[in-house]
Every structure is written in structure tokens, then in C-alpha cells.
Scaffold this active site. Sequence first.
Site, short mmCIF file in Angstrom:
data_model
loop_
_atom_site.label_atom_id
_atom_site.label_comp_id
_atom_site.label_asym_id
_atom_site.label_seq_id
_atom_site.Cartn_x
_atom_site.Cartn_y
_atom_site.Cartn_z
N ASP A 96 -3.26 64.53 59.73
CA ASP A 96 -4.45 64.15 58.96
C ASP A 96 -5.60 63.94 59.93
O ASP A 96 -5.39 63.61 61.10
CB ASP A 96 -4.19 62.89 58.14
CG ASP A 96 -5.37 62.57 57.22
OD1 ASP A 96 -5.78 63.45 56.45
OD2 ASP A 96 -5.89 61.44 57.27
N GLU B 104 -9.88 62.37 60.19
CA GLU B 104 -11.06 61.74 59.60
C GLU B 104 -12.28 62.40 60.25
O GLU B 104 -12.21 62.82 61.42
CB GLU B 104 -11.08 60.23 59.83
CG GLU B 104 -9.90 59.48 59.21
CD GLU B 104 -9.83 59.59 57.70
OE1 GLU B 104 -10.88 59.83 57.07
OE2 GLU B 104 -8.72 59.46 57.15
N HIS C 295 -13.72 55.84 55.78
CA HIS C 295 -12.88 55.51 56.95
C HIS C 295 -13.32 54.29 57.73
O HIS C 295 -12.53 53.71 58.46
CB HIS C 295 -12.78 56.72 57.89
CG HIS C 295 -14.09 57.30 58.32
ND1 HIS C 295 -15.02 56.60 59.07
CD2 HIS C 295 -14.63 58.53 58.12
CE1 HIS C 295 -16.07 57.36 59.32
NE2 HIS C 295 -15.87 58.54 58.74
N HIS D 241 -9.19 54.68 54.66
CA HIS D 241 -8.46 55.85 55.15
C HIS D 241 -8.35 55.77 56.67
O HIS D 241 -9.31 55.42 57.37
CB HIS D 241 -9.20 57.13 54.76
CG HIS D 241 -9.08 57.47 53.32
ND1 HIS D 241 -8.62 58.70 52.87
CD2 HIS D 241 -9.35 56.76 52.21
CE1 HIS D 241 -8.62 58.71 51.55
NE2 HIS D 241 -9.07 57.54 51.13
N ASP E 73 -2.44 57.55 57.12
CA ASP E 73 -2.31 58.54 56.05
C ASP E 73 -1.22 59.56 56.36
O ASP E 73 -0.52 60.03 55.46
CB ASP E 73 -3.65 59.25 55.81
CG ASP E 73 -4.65 58.35 55.10
OD1 ASP E 73 -4.31 57.20 54.80
OD2 ASP E 73 -5.79 58.80 54.84
#
Length: 238
Positions: free
Chosen positions: A7, A9, A57, A152, A157
Amino acid sequence: MRQIVLDTETTGINPKLGNRIIEIGCVELENRMLTGNNFHVYINPDRDSEEGALNVHGLTTEFLSDKPRFHEIVEDLRAYIQGAEVIIHNAPFDLGFLNHEFKLLNLPDFSSHIGSVIDTLVHAKELHPGKRNSLDALCDRYGISNAHRKLHGALLDSELLADVYLAMTRGQNSLGMDVEEVKPAGSELLAPVAMADIIFLPASDDELAAHVEALAGLDKAVKGQCIWTAAMAPQLPA
């Protein structure tokens, strides 16, 4: 088989508008088991995050100011993901950013470094059509606690997605159609069974009359024709 759940950001939603990756989180699975060999890094993007992304985030420009740039971590990332099957939720988003970052450094696409990609969003939509299939929704559906997820985060995640992926695909390896049929050994073969003579006894007049009476009772109960009466009715020519 080595799999990497990944994942990212980012500072916004479109790399073509100058948005950059600010965090990468990866969790390693080996033969569907978590190994603990994870990869996690924050990245200084040399720009601010857009307001919408920052609300997601919470990684501020100040927090990221002393973190390495992407070119400083790319070789470690390349070595870590080399040849693995990568699992991503909504893969086009993350791959679009990763390929863009690699292109800025005149490197082959991120996609060329890995074996294949599993998009868990696509898989979830196939399993649960018409349902919400966000990561939070899937955690709820599969009983995976995400109470600690206030914002997040790429590593968090990825850890949640690993649990979701394992739950979504549990038992999948035993559902193949190529399972070999087990045949008994010669000594276990059953001898042919002789078929007995079948004796046909026609119904008596009393039995036929009782049958007609029973059907009439069913017709009365349904206020029309029951299925057996309809089936026995003579068919009119078309």
C-alpha cells in the site's frame, strides 16, 4: 510462493499533476504465512499534500521534511519486491504512482520488477457484487478488527489487507477442478450386482378411485388445479 501485500500514501490522487508517494508499506507472505519481513518507509516528496489527501493520512510536510527522497530508497524497494506476486487493493492507483516514480528516475517500470499483481478490489467485487468493498467494509465483513485505524497508513493498511486477502481466499486451493480421481485398488473393486426381476403390479379400481378422490381434494384446497391434475390433463393441439 512469495507474495507482497503493498500500500502507498500520496500527496494527492494524480501523479500527472505532480503528486508524489510519501509512504510505502509492504507485508511479506510466504506460502500464505506472514513472515514478519516487512518493508516500510516514509518519503519526503518536496511538496505539500493536498488538503483532501492530508485529511486521509495526516502526514504533514513538517513530519516528512527529514525523511529520505524516493531516489534514496528505490534500490532497497527494488530488491525487496523483485519477482514477487504483489497484492494491492485498487491496484491501478498504487501502480500508477509507483511506475511514475520509477520513470522520474529513468528506471524500468515498477511493474516490470514483479511477477504478477492481484487486485483485491476486483476480487472483492466478484465475490460481493453490489456491496461496499472498501478495506474498512471488507474488515467488517470478514471479522477483522480495524479499531486502531484512525487514519490511513501504508503499513497498517497492508497488514489489514493481508488478513482480508487470506480470509477472502481461504480454502481456495482445494476448490480446483483438476483434483485427481481416486480409484480403488483391484482387490477393492466391487463385484457386479445382479439386477433382480422387477414385478409390475397395476393399481386396482379401488386404488384408482382413491387416487382421483385425493387429487380432487388437492384441487379444492388450492382453489384450482393442483400440479398433478394439470400434468394429467389432456394437451390441446397447438
